[in-house]
Design an enzyme around this catalytic site. Structure first.
Site, mmCIF file in Angstrom:
data_model
loop_
_atom_site.group_PDB
_atom_site.id
_atom_site.type_symbol
_atom_site.label_atom_id
_atom_site.label_comp_id
_atom_site.label_asym_id
_atom_site.label_seq_id
_atom_site.Cartn_x
_atom_site.Cartn_y
_atom_site.Cartn_z
ATOM 1 N N LYS A 179 0.856 -1.184 0.000
ATOM 2 C CA LYS A 179 0.000 0.000 0.000
ATOM 3 C C LYS A 179 0.890 1.232 0.000
ATOM 4 O O LYS A 179 1.883 1.294 0.730
ATOM 5 C CB LYS A 179 -0.880 0.000 1.261
ATOM 6 C CG LYS A 179 -2.112 0.877 1.157
ATOM 7 C CD LYS A 179 -3.189 0.198 0.336
ATOM 8 C CE LYS A 179 -4.551 0.789 0.477
ATOM 9 N NZ LYS A 179 -5.550 0.003 -0.290
ATOM 10 N N HIS A 206 19.815 25.213 -13.111
ATOM 11 C CA HIS A 206 20.569 26.331 -13.681
ATOM 12 C C HIS A 206 19.890 27.684 -13.492
ATOM 13 O O HIS A 206 18.694 27.825 -13.685
ATOM 14 C CB HIS A 206 20.805 26.086 -15.167
ATOM 15 C CG HIS A 206 21.390 24.743 -15.453
ATOM 16 N ND1 HIS A 206 22.669 24.403 -15.079
ATOM 17 C CD2 HIS A 206 20.878 23.629 -16.031
ATOM 18 C CE1 HIS A 206 22.918 23.149 -15.452
ATOM 19 N NE2 HIS A 206 21.842 22.664 -16.030
ATOM 20 N N THR A 240 -4.127 -5.143 0.933
ATOM 21 C CA THR A 240 -3.445 -3.866 1.176
ATOM 22 C C THR A 240 -4.319 -2.967 2.048
ATOM 23 O O THR A 240 -3.807 -2.104 2.752
ATOM 24 C CB THR A 240 -3.094 -3.171 -0.160
ATOM 25 O OG1 THR A 240 -4.286 -2.799 -0.838
ATOM 26 C CG2 THR A 240 -2.248 -4.068 -1.033
#
Lengths: 275, 275, 275, 275
Positions: free
Chosen positions: B11, B241, B56
């Site tokens: 899960k 950057h 789950t």
């Protein structure tokens, strides 16, 4: 032929990072800028004649030029500088709107020239300039706050689809968005931002809340009561629900300790207050 | 018939907010938990026999039960508690992996029971438990840092497609992700997290950088040198950057003041260090 | 001194849009490219000597150069071209990894030169080139699929924290991620991608599912059975739960019609299959 | 005491997935619903009296109840059903606003009961109901479109910060957002949505574009000319720039083939048209 009842064009998400090096320690200002022009551009829409259209690419260039010429002291002053520039420059426009979102950076301990981004929170402003008028609305976005005490929601309206239990002691979490209108353009915007933010947090923390609406109102009222230079304030406070986990199925109590935070669905509470 | 060479189930994104009320002031712990079980589950894949499969949904319930029984003192201890539970509970598994991400909350000034989310940064841990072994890897995600001084990049390899100028004085910004492996399970994880984070920031700030690689190495080396309980450390430092705006086209100089931050493309620098 | 056990550097999120104009109708290829170099770069980390470091900016430039020289026929062939270039160019590297993600564009009806982005789904590839070996792994990301019939989950393991009811007829939704390894480099990758994708969808649709695991296995097995050029396949199928709304509180039944889709928590099912 | 000049509350991101099973093949409707109530709620803000406040949790429940009672035939009809319900139910309100966003699902080939999410694009509607009036605005979000031919931008205004070259043949990409107002509530909204979307795409594809504004206007004008039931239309077309890669530095030409797509900054073009 169709009729244009509204039009607006410009550049969004122009990113700028400026290092202010002329102080004791470097300061860093990071912004995302949006510039919108409104006015008589019907010709460009209807015939494709672009002669009155300043390219949005030029708006982007101008952000960097103006930043170099007049370093960003506050997002409000920078928005006014940018807005004033375009109002003068582009004849056809009746309105310029400049919106700026600032990313917060803090010094890493005592170092000069080293920074850490200190919050997901953003400081924002929106300057609107016409030929005869200027208004400045500033605020906060994504300020995530939470109360674990002094928040109730009871006595509400009930119908046949209402299953929410009354709560005398619940969690109250929100992602605050605030916008307030300044009554003047010559203010110490950085100090005001800091103080208004503190006031909002203080009232949120101290308030004995009967609902999100109730706390939102108290927060707005306190800002209006404390800051003469604020003319009105709008607050949006989504109710980011923290559900009490039901542990009784497993033989356990849960005296307001274990919660399930959820992002959706969420409540939405919004109001605008004036004096 | 196909052959299973790897399988994993569990899960993810189980969210928990726990209020620790038994102290001077309330404390808030907000977590997102991932639990994965690995082992002999071939039957469930190949025949649809689910008799060895713990749902789950049960893993999710268990997170809340364990939090109620043993409040979260550190994400590391909670990960070990959860992992130990499943290792005992589910016979078929050879490995349990518990990953936890913690959202930081700070008190609003002196108030009890009022909090503000203090950073986009997250504290993370990953505990892996087998029948014979336990490992704990902890770290940091989304820590945005920036240097406005003491960063260069010169003397690099050049080919016919190289247009990057040498830079003796550039901006260096990154979103640090760090993972370090603890050598023990009985440590003061909260204190260590705080101290390792400080060390990383200090070295980043103080380092005279010849490249991202150079600074990354110095940061990792310092952690290994200072903390005996850290066995190895992996650092990922994308080069976010900040391009120097070219204002010469507009008759302006730009002595390292006005930059254009960009999100893409970005450099990617990653390394793992041991003693 | 610390020891480098792993290092990798390069450029990520290099975006390229190429218009192929030499056909009946224009074609558009939009990519996001990641290039990583691995090898002996210890010196750059430990002393800041950059003489062996090709700038990541050069890698970005090279993407556009190679695209101009050899237009992108498939992401696999482009990844091999790029990887081959850097392997030859940079002496210190033992490995180049090129990952590409393609955004799908379709023609707007019969028009030449007008396109609509046709899915959130992405086609991906990952080419890994060493001095002695090349491997190509291709796949799919973000393919959102849903079954409203022929999906059950019963007979699972139960413990004292299990509250999930058995379901003979449930909804099964997932966001499929698939990666398969090709056994060769001289294949018709575009045709194969299309056919493997179709096969995965067909089996998902037709399968009488006892669990996500069960359907995942059937899908992978079918690909291995049908495509000789696929050596192994890994599938990740998070269970994006659709919860049956409980309307009995309001005197209404709900025969599998009204559901609440949720993003978190979600199940996670992952496996890799070979012949 | 402060004065409330605006207030609005409700529930957002209520997710619903409905399976329509009473046809040849299953159909799936997936929605995200937002409900806002506006009216005299001053008491709840100022004194914390919640007796007129229907909980937002009840609004959520009501979405599922109404969906069960009157299955979603179109998002417009569902928004009217929901809005009508709350207008009758909550005495204090002067306005109900219901906004719905629909996720598109298509059948997987000829299968009954298996679906694939077919686009990132969303269909949207916004119904606003007062005691005396009803308005319906429908539209499209996130429709990504691109022209590789017949797009120019020349003859624009230039100042000293303008560096953009004139372009007779450029790429034009946008993420279209469209909103149109229907003149009636008893329309075949599904058919109209499909036909208006097609018309917008056709004009975008066929138009000889002098600017984004020019094409936006042509698209809106065509919808007004074709569909009597559309009273006005607003279009937002950010200019998602594709920059021509400069390959001359590497001795290569680039006859409109290799581009760099960028997300920020982007242009912003927006207009509203009526007859």
């Amino acid at each position: 032929m169709a009729h244009l009842t509204f039009n607006s064009y410009g550049k969004t998400r122009v990113r700028l990072l400026q290092v202010l090096r002329d102080r004791n320690r470097d300061e860093v200002v990071e912004l995302s800028v949006k510039i919108l022009l409104q006015g008589d551009f019907d010709d460009s829409y209807q015939t494709g004649n672009n002669s009155a259209v300043l390219p949005t690419d030029t708006m982007k260039n101008t952000v960097y030029v103006i930043a170099r010429q007049k370093p960003v002291e506050s997002i409000e002053s920078f928005a006014l500088d940018l807005g004033g520039h375009f109002l003068k420059r582009v004849r056809n426009i009746s309105n310029v709107i400049v919106e700026i979102k600032q990313t917060p950076w803090s010094h890493i301990s005592e170092h000069n020239g080293a920074f850490v981004q200190s919050a997901r929170e953003r400081r924002v402003t929106r300057a609107q300039l016409s030929r005869s008028n200027i208004s400045i609305e500033s605020g906060i976005r994504y300020l995530q706050i939470l109360k674990t005490r002094h928040s109730a929601f009871t006595g509400f309206m009930k119908d046949e689809y209402t299953t929410l239990p009354e709560a005398r002691d619940r969690l109250l979490g929100t992602v605050l968005a605030a916008n307030w209108t300044y009554s003047d353009q010559a203010l110490d915007f950085n100090r005001l931002h800091k103080e208004i933010r503190s006031r909002l947090l203080e009232v949120f923390a101290a308030h004995d809340s009967f609902s999100v609406q109730h706390t939102l109102y108290a927060m707005g009222e306190a800002v209006l009561a404390t800051f003469n230079s604020v003319r009105e304030i709008a607050l949006t406070m989504p109710n980011k629900h923290c559900l009490l986990a039901d542990l009784s199925r497993f033989g356990l109590d849960n005296p307001n300790q274990v919660f399930i935070p959820t992002d959706e669905p969420s409540g939405h509470i919004e109001a605008r207050l004036t004096r």
